[in-house]
Design a protein around this motif. Structure first.
Motif, PDB file in Angstrom:
ATOM      1  N   LYS A   1       0.844  -1.198   0.000  1.00  0.00           N
ATOM      2  CA  LYS A   1       0.000   0.000   0.000  1.00  0.00           C
ATOM      3  C   LYS A   1       0.880   1.248   0.000  1.00  0.00           C
ATOM      4  O   LYS A   1       0.602   2.225  -0.703  1.00  0.00           O
ATOM      5  CB  LYS A   1      -0.888  -0.023   1.244  1.00  0.00           C
ATOM      6  N   GLU A   2       1.940   1.166   0.785  1.00  0.00           N
ATOM      7  CA  GLU A   2       2.833   2.322   0.917  1.00  0.00           C
ATOM      8  C   GLU A   2       3.453   2.673  -0.443  1.00  0.00           C
ATOM      9  O   GLU A   2       3.416   3.825  -0.881  1.00  0.00           O
ATOM     10  CB  GLU A   2       3.915   2.006   1.965  1.00  0.00           C
ATOM     11  N   ALA A   3       3.981   1.633  -1.131  1.00  0.00           N
ATOM     12  CA  ALA A   3       4.639   1.876  -2.425  1.00  0.00           C
ATOM     13  C   ALA A   3       3.628   2.382  -3.456  1.00  0.00           C
ATOM     14  O   ALA A   3       3.904   3.319  -4.211  1.00  0.00           O
ATOM     15  CB  ALA A   3       5.322   0.612  -2.923  1.00  0.00           C
ATOM     16  N   ALA A   4       2.445   1.775  -3.474  1.00  0.00           N
ATOM     17  CA  ALA A   4       1.420   2.163  -4.446  1.00  0.00           C
ATOM     18  C   ALA A   4       1.041   3.626  -4.260  1.00  0.00           C
ATOM     19  O   ALA A   4       0.942   4.389  -5.221  1.00  0.00           O
ATOM     20  CB  ALA A   4       0.195   1.269  -4.291  1.00  0.00           C
ATOM     21  N   ALA A   5       0.863   4.020  -2.994  1.00  0.00           N
ATOM     22  CA  ALA A   5       0.453   5.392  -2.711  1.00  0.00           C
ATOM     23  C   ALA A   5       1.565   6.379  -3.031  1.00  0.00           C
ATOM     24  O   ALA A   5       1.324   7.495  -3.475  1.00  0.00           O
ATOM     25  CB  ALA A   5       0.042   5.517  -1.248  1.00  0.00           C
ATOM     26  N   ARG A   6       2.794   5.939  -2.827  1.00  0.00           N
ATOM     27  CA  ARG A   6       3.923   6.841  -3.040  1.00  0.00           C
ATOM     28  C   ARG A   6       4.224   7.017  -4.527  1.00  0.00           C
ATOM     29  O   ARG A   6       4.603   8.095  -4.978  1.00  0.00           O
ATOM     30  CB  ARG A   6       5.159   6.285  -2.313  1.00  0.00           C
ATOM     31  N   LEU A   7       4.040   5.922  -5.306  1.00  0.00           N
ATOM     32  CA  LEU A   7       4.480   5.963  -6.702  1.00  0.00           C
ATOM     33  C   LEU A   7       3.376   6.327  -7.687  1.00  0.00           C
ATOM     34  O   LEU A   7       3.650   6.744  -8.801  1.00  0.00           O
ATOM     35  CB  LEU A   7       5.095   4.606  -7.090  1.00  0.00           C
ATOM     36  N   SER A   8       2.134   6.148  -7.287  1.00  0.00           N
ATOM     37  CA  SER A   8       1.038   6.410  -8.222  1.00  0.00           C
ATOM     38  C   SER A   8       0.044   7.397  -7.605  1.00  0.00           C
ATOM     39  O   SER A   8      -0.539   7.124  -6.556  1.00  0.00           O
ATOM     40  CB  SER A   8       0.330   5.087  -8.561  1.00  0.00           C
ATOM     41  N   THR A   9      -0.144   8.512  -8.264  1.00  0.00           N
ATOM     42  CA  THR A   9      -1.090   9.502  -7.738  1.00  0.00           C
ATOM     43  C   THR A   9      -2.511   8.961  -7.786  1.00  0.00           C
ATOM     44  O   THR A   9      -3.311   9.230  -6.902  1.00  0.00           O
ATOM     45  CB  THR A   9      -1.018  10.813  -8.543  1.00  0.00           C
ATOM     46  N   VAL A  10      -2.810   8.175  -8.828  1.00  0.00           N
ATOM     47  CA  VAL A  10      -4.156   7.628  -8.960  1.00  0.00           C
ATOM     48  C   VAL A  10      -4.454   6.635  -7.839  1.00  0.00           C
ATOM     49  O   VAL A  10      -5.497   6.706  -7.176  1.00  0.00           O
ATOM     50  CB  VAL A  10      -4.344   6.974 -10.346  1.00  0.00           C
TER      51      VAL A  10
END
Lengths: 182, 186
Positions: free
Chosen positions: B38-47
């Motif tokens: 979740k952390e990586a997804a939120a950090r790398l993708s604005t969507v």
């Protein structure tokens, strides 16, 4: 009368009639193709495609194949597995623009601009692409282009948005005056 | 195989327990599921960050109808690799000079990551990165594609990308005329 050297060359390049070159062992073919640049392999005759197909089949059937032998070929094979996607009209316009942003502007003017209609529209009608112009090129290209003309065209496409210009093999005194006037 | 009657209930409990988990499940257009931190997804993708913040993440797999499984696998792979990599000093200090700004050079692992991709996979990945608002991945993929174009003639570029020349002879002549003063060789 042709020199002996010249004649030898002609004889050597005569198509072989008695040998089936497609039967060449796959690793030998790989070594030969590995000596070519990728572009040549790709642009080459369709027989090369067939051979590469053989190679792929060979690779998938035999796990023990010495992969290193085919290393120089890998890139060609990856590139050859293309042709499905529509790189001309399939890419989102903003993605294409992002890509062009990363090119030297000489490449945009001399190549991307002339690839197809869609690419040209992006290369020509997007002033933001020309906000920060980098024209470094290389010596080979510098002799073939009108440096001033090239640089002026780039600034013209920025439609007054040009903020920075970095040129090595482009631009001259006339251009600097033009830039100052903008 | 016999269906375990209690399985449905167990499934429900599991779902509740996973509400606070630290991964998100993404579902590709062809229905394959992928898990990503979740952390990586939120950090790398604005969507994805927006979806996580807005609570529109589905634990059974958030539908990403625009992205195929191959591309999504690469996206997830990228996120995981990114989470494990420590930004090098070069990455932090680059892009100060005019030449590299405003784009950061890809790191070694990022270069390798895109180098192994086929043409089509690269196409899908750049579209996915754009769709998901993954600035860094878009940067890396676009960089790779631009590298493939550098210093090539229009013909060579068409060859590389398998683009059909849709210009008529007259149009080509027109373009040549328009830019004639910029070239010596034409």
């Amino acid at each position: 009368m042709p020199s002996p050297c010249r004649r030898r060359h002609t004889e050597a390049s005569r198509p072989s009639e008695s040998r089936d070159w497609a039967e060449l062992p796959t690793d030998a073919v790989a070594t030969v193709l590995g000596k070519l640049v990728v572009d040549d392999v790709l642009a080459g005759p369709t027989q090369i495609d067939d051979i590469l197909d053989d190679y792929e089949a060979y690779q998938f059937e035999d796990e023990d194949v010495d992969e290193l032998k085919f290393e120089p070929l890998k890139e060609s094979i990856l590139w050859r597995r293309t042709a499905v996607m529509d790189w001309a009209d399939g890419l989102a316009a903003d993605v294409l623009l992002e890509i062009f942003h990363r090119l030297d502007h000489i490449d945009v003017l001399m190549a991307a601009d002339r690839v197809c209609h869609t690419w040209r529209a992006t290369a020509r009608d997007e002033p933001s692409l020309w906000r920060r112009i980098t024209m470094r090129g290389h010596e080979g290209i510098a002799r073939r282009i009108n440096r001033c003309g090239m640089a002026c065209e780039a600034v013209r496409r920025s439609a007054g948005q040009c903020e920075a210009f970095c040129g090595e093999f482009a631009g001259d005194d006339g251009f600097l005056i033009y830039l100052a006037q903008q | 195989m016999e269906v375990d009657k209690g399985k449905g209930e167990a499934e429900e409990t599991r779902k509740v327990a996973e509400a606070d988990r630290d991964t998100v499940t993404l579902k590709s257009s062809d229905g394959k599921l992928f898990e990503v931190s979740k952390e990586a997804a939120a950090r790398l993708s604005t969507v994805l960050a927006g979806m996580i913040a807005g609570g529109s993440i589905d634990d059974n797999g958030t539908d990403l109808k625009q992205i195929g499984s191959e591309a999504l696998e690469n996206v997830v792979d990228y996120c995981n690799k990114h989470a494990n990599s420590i930004p090098s000093a070069a990455l932090i200090s680059s892009s100060i000079s005019f030449n590299t700004a405003p784009f950061k050079e890809p790191e070694e692992w990022e270069r390798k990551f895109v180098d192994r991709l086929s043409h089509d996979a690269l196409f899908d990945l750049v579209e996915a990165a754009n769709f998901l608002g993954m600035e860094r991945l878009l940067d890396v993929t676009c960089h790779k594609i631009s590298e493939m174009m550098k210093g090539k003639s229009p013909d060579q570029i068409r060859e590389v990308f398998n683009i059909k020349n849709d210009y008529t002879k007259e149009e080509l002549e027109e373009i040549r005329q328009e830019l004639a003063w910029a070239f010596y060789d034409d």
